[in-house]
Design an enzyme around this catalytic site. Sequence first.
Site, PDB file in Angstrom:
ATOM      1  N   CYS A  45      -0.582   2.603   2.422  1.00 32.93           N
ATOM      2  CA  CYS A  45       0.215   1.476   1.926  1.00 32.93           C
ATOM      3  C   CYS A  45       1.226   1.022   2.972  1.00 32.93           C
ATOM      4  O   CYS A  45       1.486  -0.174   3.117  1.00 32.93           O
ATOM      5  CB  CYS A  45       0.904   1.853   0.617  1.00 32.93           C
ATOM      6  SG  CYS A  45      -0.290   2.215  -0.693  1.00 32.93           S
ATOM      7  N   THR A  46       1.771   1.961   3.708  1.00 35.05           N
ATOM      8  CA  THR A  46       2.708   1.614   4.771  1.00 35.05           C
ATOM      9  C   THR A  46       1.978   0.864   5.888  1.00 35.05           C
ATOM     10  O   THR A  46       2.468  -0.164   6.376  1.00 35.05           O
ATOM     11  CB  THR A  46       3.396   2.883   5.321  1.00 35.05           C
ATOM     12  OG1 THR A  46       4.129   3.496   4.252  1.00 35.05           O
ATOM     13  CG2 THR A  46       4.335   2.558   6.475  1.00 35.05           C
TER      14      THR A  46
END
Length: 156
Positions: A45-46
């Site tokens: 997600c980062t």
Amino acid sequence: MTVEIGMQVPELGVAANNGETVSLANFKGKNVIVYFYPKDMTPGCTTEACDFRDQVQQFTEVNAVIVGVSPDPVDRHQKFVEKYGLPFLLLADTEHQLAEAFGVWKLKKNFGKEYMGIERSTFIIDKEGKLVKEWRKVQVKGHVDEALTYIKENLN
């Protein structure tokens, strides 16, 4: 009912990291990239958020805004934004309203456990508020380029 290609997106108000309640309808007149992701501060997600961040200028040049959506609460979103310098809104879909409307709230399996969660997906909404493109079960690598290319070739 799940939003499908060609349909107007629902006008659901969801809390955003900036403290406002935001609806996708707020962005009429712009192309909108709505990307659903499982959880702030996790590796995939980062990477995805930073990939969008790194190309935000190219999206702006094609009249597009980026909106991230996960079930994380507003305060966690704000920490994520601050830590990685994310220049776009993150919506706190804590009740899964948007995720369910877009059909991305799914039964997931991980290490033998079953649970409900977000299936990483991206949707493009045109200037009139209609869904025009979707990617489900997104693989992060190269995905942001794919979304940008779609907008350049089809909505610019």
